[in-house]
Structure formats: C-alpha cells, structure tokens
Design an enzyme around this catalytic site. Structure first.
Site, PDB file in Angstrom:
ATOM      1  N   GLY A  59     -10.956   2.043  13.025  1.00  0.00           N
ATOM      2  CA  GLY A  59     -10.448   2.451  14.345  1.00  0.00           C
ATOM      3  C   GLY A  59     -11.523   2.830  15.350  1.00  0.00           C
ATOM      4  N   HIS A  90     -13.300   2.922   0.380  1.00  0.00           N
ATOM      5  CA  HIS A  90     -13.374   1.922   1.460  1.00  0.00           C
ATOM      6  C   HIS A  90     -14.013   0.622   0.975  1.00  0.00           C
ATOM      7  CE1 HIS A  90     -13.440   5.382   4.664  1.00  0.00           C
ATOM      8  NE2 HIS A  90     -12.195   4.993   4.405  1.00  0.00           N
ATOM      9  N   ARG A 150      -2.693  -2.062  -3.391  1.00  0.00           N
ATOM     10  CA  ARG A 150      -3.870  -1.238  -3.173  1.00  0.00           C
ATOM     11  C   ARG A 150      -3.816  -0.043  -4.120  1.00  0.00           C
ATOM     12  NH1 ARG A 150      -5.068   3.275   1.125  1.00  0.00           N
ATOM     13  NH2 ARG A 150      -7.292   3.498   0.753  1.00  0.00           N
ATOM     14  N   ARG A 207     -12.232  15.813   7.721  1.00  0.00           N
ATOM     15  CA  ARG A 207     -13.067  16.124   6.549  1.00  0.00           C
ATOM     16  C   ARG A 207     -14.497  16.417   6.982  1.00  0.00           C
ATOM     17  NH1 ARG A 207     -11.722  10.829   3.253  1.00  0.00           N
ATOM     18  NH2 ARG A 207      -9.797  10.633   4.438  1.00  0.00           N
ATOM     19  N   GLY A 214     -15.009   2.526  14.846  1.00  0.00           N
ATOM     20  CA  GLY A 214     -16.083   1.524  14.840  1.00  0.00           C
ATOM     21  C   GLY A 214     -15.731   0.272  15.623  1.00  0.00           C
ATOM     22  N   GLU A 255      -8.084  -5.095   5.406  1.00  0.00           N
ATOM     23  CA  GLU A 255      -8.006  -4.794   3.978  1.00  0.00           C
ATOM     24  C   GLU A 255      -6.867  -5.562   3.314  1.00  0.00           C
ATOM     25  OE1 GLU A 255      -8.419  -0.646   5.390  1.00  0.00           O
ATOM     26  OE2 GLU A 255      -9.228  -0.250   3.397  1.00  0.00           O
ATOM     27  N   GLY A 295     -13.246   5.436  10.697  1.00  0.00           N
ATOM     28  CA  GLY A 295     -11.837   5.586  11.075  1.00  0.00           C
ATOM     29  C   GLY A 295     -11.522   7.068  11.030  1.00  0.00           C
ATOM     30  N   MET A 301     -10.430  10.470  18.087  1.00  0.00           N
ATOM     31  CA  MET A 301     -11.698  10.292  18.803  1.00  0.00           C
ATOM     32  C   MET A 301     -11.506  10.185  20.316  1.00  0.00           C
ATOM     33  SD  MET A 301     -14.739  10.380  18.186  1.00  0.00           S
ATOM     34  CE  MET A 301     -15.518   9.827  16.699  1.00  0.00           C
ATOM     35  N   ASN A 351       0.868  -1.168   0.000  1.00  0.00           N
ATOM     36  CA  ASN A 351       0.000   0.000   0.000  1.00  0.00           C
ATOM     37  C   ASN A 351       0.909   1.224   0.000  1.00  0.00           C
ATOM     38  OD1 ASN A 351      -1.769   2.073   0.520  1.00  0.00           O
ATOM     39  ND2 ASN A 351      -2.674   1.138   2.352  1.00  0.00           N
TER      40      ASN A 351
HETATM   41  P1  ADP Z   1      -7.500   5.415   9.096  1.00  0.00           P
HETATM   42  O1  ADP Z   1      -8.718   5.956   8.405  1.00  0.00           O
HETATM   43  O2  ADP Z   1      -6.377   6.399   9.204  1.00  0.00           O
HETATM   44  O3  ADP Z   1      -7.093   4.027   8.642  1.00  0.00           O
HETATM   45  P2  ADP Z   1      -8.240   4.115  11.595  1.00  0.00           P
HETATM   46  O4  ADP Z   1      -9.224   3.154  11.050  1.00  0.00           O
HETATM   47  O5  ADP Z   1      -6.951   3.602  12.098  1.00  0.00           O
HETATM   48  O6  ADP Z   1      -7.978   5.303  10.586  1.00  0.00           O
HETATM   49  O7  ADP Z   1      -8.958   4.949  12.749  1.00  0.00           O
HETATM   50  C1  ADP Z   1      -8.322   6.001  13.410  1.00  0.00           C
HETATM   51  C2  ADP Z   1      -9.285   6.553  14.452  1.00  0.00           C
HETATM   52  O8  ADP Z   1      -9.625   5.504  15.361  1.00  0.00           O
HETATM   53  C3  ADP Z   1      -8.734   7.703  15.286  1.00  0.00           C
HETATM   54  O9  ADP Z   1      -9.693   8.747  15.330  1.00  0.00           O
HETATM   55  C4  ADP Z   1      -8.613   7.102  16.672  1.00  0.00           C
HETATM   56  O10 ADP Z   1      -8.936   8.039  17.641  1.00  0.00           O
HETATM   57  C5  ADP Z   1      -9.694   6.059  16.671  1.00  0.00           C
HETATM   58  N1  ADP Z   1      -9.446   5.063  17.709  1.00  0.00           N
HETATM   59  C6  ADP Z   1      -8.480   4.133  17.752  1.00  0.00           C
HETATM   60  N2  ADP Z   1      -8.552   3.433  18.901  1.00  0.00           N
HETATM   61  C7  ADP Z   1      -9.607   3.944  19.596  1.00  0.00           C
HETATM   62  C8  ADP Z   1     -10.200   3.660  20.860  1.00  0.00           C
HETATM   63  N3  ADP Z   1      -9.735   2.705  21.661  1.00  0.00           N
HETATM   64  N4  ADP Z   1     -11.258   4.423  21.242  1.00  0.00           N
HETATM   65  C9  ADP Z   1     -11.729   5.401  20.456  1.00  0.00           C
HETATM   66  N5  ADP Z   1     -11.215   5.706  19.267  1.00  0.00           N
HETATM   67  C10 ADP Z   1     -10.171   4.997  18.826  1.00  0.00           C
END
Ligand code: ADP
Length: 394
Positions: free
Chosen positions: A323, A173, A84, A234, A325, A377, A203, A276, A9
């Site tokens: 992340g 996605h 990717r 965004r 979800g 992915e 995420g 988050m 990727n």
């Molecule tokens: P990307 O779109 O960059 O691949 P990710 O799927 O890794 O992103 O998601 C990143 C987000 O996930 C960030 O906003 C982070 O705060 C959130 N995140 C990761 N772990 C947790 C957690 N334990 N609780 C709440 N939010 C989380």
C-alpha cells in the site's frame, strides 16, 4: 497450465478470495466475508453486497459459494484451491498438498502464529469439505525465506532454544517478496537467478528482504512479524530487554507489553495515526510528532537498505511494494534519501508520476534501479498452487 485456481486467505474473522484464470493470468472474481462470528457481518462478491450475521467460517464459505452460484462466474473450471498459510515453521519450505497430516502440522505450528495459523486452518478444513474432489495446496508466507543461511537466521541465544523451541528468524511477506522480486528481474530484462534485489514491502505491516539471485538471504521480520521496520501499529526493532524494563518500572506484564508493541506502537504510537495518508496530513499541518514519526520511519528503512547492501555486496534493484510502497512517492523518496554514494537515487519526476503499473523510478543509467512493483500475492499463490499440482501429475 490452464483452468482456474480458487485462492483463499482465511483470517480470524474474515475470508478473502479470488478466482484466478491461469491462461490469462487475471482474476475473474474476487470478494470477502468480514466480521465472521460478530454482528454486522458483510459479504462482498464483486458488486454484490450481503449484510447479515455469519456465525462461522463454514457459513461464510457457504455464502460465498451461494454467491458464485447465483451471480457467477461458474466454479466448474476450478482445478485446485490455493490457501494462504502464514507460518510454515522450519518444516514447510514449499507449496504443500494438504492432507490430514499436513493439517495437523499446521495446527502444531500455532504457537508460532497464534492469531493466524488457527484461522488459516479453519479455512482449509471448511474448503476441503466444500471441495472434496479438488487438490488443496498450502502456500506459506515463511517459505520464500527458507533459503536464508544459518548465520542470518540464527539468534545468538542458548542453543536449546534454537534446537528444541524453534527459536530463529523465519520472516514473513515471502509470497509477496517472491512475486515482486521476479517481476523486478523481468522489468530489468535479466534472468531472475542473476538479479540481486532489496524488496521493501511497505503496507500496514512492513518488511525488508534481501534477495540474491531469486533466493531470500535475509529479512527484517523474525520469529514473529514484530521486528524490523516501523509499521502502522507495530514497533519494529526495539531493545529486546524492553519488556523486562517496563515490567520493572511500570509493573507491566509481558503480555501487556507484547500487545502494546503490536497494536499501539509504530506510527500510531508515535503520532496517533497509522494510515500513512493521515500521517502525512498531520505532517503538513505542522504536527511535530508526525514529523518525527516519519523521520524514524524513513531512517529505519535506510538503515536496513544499508545493511542489505552490505549483505548482498552488489544490488541491482530496490523494489517498493504494498500500500505505501506502491502509492506513496513521498515515503519512497524519504526512505532512500542520502544514499547516492551507494548508487541509489530516485528521479523526482518519475517517482511522483502516478501509475498502477510496475515501473522504474530511478534516473536513466543509475547504478541501482529503483522500482515500484504492485504486489499480487493471490496470483503468486495461484501460480505456486498450479505448479505444485502439475508436478504431482507428472
Ligand atoms: P496490509 O499490510 O494491511 O495488506 P496495505 O499493503 O494495503 O496493507 O497497505 C496499507 C497502507 O497503505 C495504509 O497505511 C495506507 O495508508 C497506505 N496507502 C494506501 N494508499 C495510499 C496512498 N495513496 N498514499 C499513501 N499511503 C497509502
């Protein structure tokens, strides 16, 4: 199929990679090269860290291969390389064996994804030179959404824009949505082509996708990854006349507004934080901007869920991934608040129980299963790459 697939990727300044063993369906190595072309470059290969400058993707990949040679595992069992690629436009709707012509086509799609496609292509060119004897397959983020019907992917704009300029909803996605919607059907013990689901990929980027019987029928992102849900930086949906308005009242250029909607908006724009965990910390400290930001975030997800319930007619599963979800029970519960009339409910205890596994978080007997499914992915890219190569060999 046996053997291993190397999944790459390549971003504008990074290369992430995984070596995936097809028989065990597990990765046997993973790592990344960061800040390519900048100072402070870093290679992480498992536990190994190398800090130095990587002037180009070529040098970055060479360092990765050197790390494999020195620290293992062996790359001798690699049977294909999966790449990717973010934007496949209308042309690439399936995993595609890469040749020069495909490279050129990916290049021609760059106006649709100016940050991503050129970087993806750079990685492809470098990897094809490094592994000239192996099949290289491109797996497109947009491809899963090729099944969205015209009434859902057509914008109500002058027909020449649609016909001649490629203006339409594409969606992103897709690799993640394909993976988690299939896993959701497995979890429910039902055939994939009979399950209707709404995938909430939350995420840094975030999107909702409506999946009917294994096929995407609508998604919240569009010609670009800007519209739809509120994201880290965004805006998601805004009035399309916003750039014109800001130009009139504040003299901002289209480029300035576009950059601000992509980089300075979303949670960051509303409350100053885009992670988050930090946003929730601010909420708990009584910050009213953070509270409002989360209310906007949750409301937007609910509004899309409602729209996709209408689009699908019957929904079997709502699937949280990525992340936020996967990890954030509070956001999951906020996002589905007040939907019990639609048969959508979260069980507080199940939702709060920490786990890394795919799982059900709705109450027993609920009309709609609410699931958390960690996305993968890279595994999906490896599977699609292997399937493409196997089909070619037949
Ligand atoms: P990307 O779109 O960059 O691949 P990710 O799927 O890794 O992103 O998601 C990143 C987000 O996930 C960030 O906003 C982070 O705060 C959130 N995140 C990761 N772990 C947790 C957690 N334990 N609780 C709440 N939010 C989380």
């Amino acid at each position: 199929m046996t053997g291993q697939v190397l999944v790459l990727n390549s971003g504008s300044s990074s290369i992430k990679y995984r070596l995936i063993d097809l028989a065990s369906r597990r990765w046997t190595a993973r790592g990344l090269v960061e800040r390519i072309g900048e100072n402070g470059g870093l290679l992480v290969h498992g536990d190994v860290r190398v800090e130095r400058r990587f002037p180009s993707h070529e040098e970055g990949l060479r360092a990765v291969l050197a790390a494999f040679a020195e620290h293992g595992p062996s790359l001798d069992g690699v049977t294909a390389v999966g790449h990717r690629v973010v934007h496949g436009g209308s042309r690439f709707v399936e995993p595609t064996l890469i040749d020069e012509e495909v490279e050129r086509a990916i290049e021609e799609l760059a106006p649709l994804a100016p940050l991503h496609n050129p970087a993806n292509l750079e990685g492809i060119r470098v990897a094809r030179r490094a592994f000239p004897g192996l099949p290289h397959v491109a797996v497109f983020d947009t491809a899963f959404h090729a099944t969205i019907p015209p009434y859902a992917h057509t914008y109500a704009v002058p027909r020449e824009w649609t016909d001649e300029l490629g203006v339409r909803r594409y969606g992103f996605h897709g690799t993640s949505a394909a993976y988690v919607s299939r896993r959701a059907a497995e979890l429910l013990g039902r055939p994939y082509d009979e399950v209707n689901s709404i995938v909430l990929h939350l995420g840094n980027g975030a999107s909702a996708t409506a999946v009917r019987g294994g096929r995407s029928v609508d998604t919240s992102m569009g010609i670009t990854p800007l519209p739809g849900l509120v994201m880290g930086t965004r805006s998601g949906d805004v009035d399309p006349a916003l750039p014109a308005y800001l130009n009139r009242v504040a003299g901002m250029s289209v480029q300035d507004v576009d950059a601000a909607l992509n980089r300075d908006s979303g949670l960051l724009g509303m409350c100053g934080a885009n992670d988050m965990r930090e946003v929730w910390r601010l909420v708990d400290a009584g910050d009213p901007h953070a509270r409002l930001a989360m209310d906007v975030y949750g409301y937007r997800v609910r509004a899309y869920v409602g729209a996709y319930v209408a689009a699908l007619g019957r929904v079997d599963a709502i699937v949280f991934t990525a992340g936020v979800g996967e990890n954030d029970s509070r956001t999951r519960s906020l996002a589905l608040t007040g939907l019990s009339r639609l048969g959508i409910e979260v069980d507080a205890g199940r939702n709060a129980a920490p786990s890394r596994e795919a799982r059900v978080v709705s109450p027993d007997g609920a009309e709609v299963a609410v699931l958390v499914v960690p996305t993968d992915e890279e595994l999906e890219i490896a599977d699609q790459t292997a399937a493409r190569v196997a089909a070619l060999a037949r």
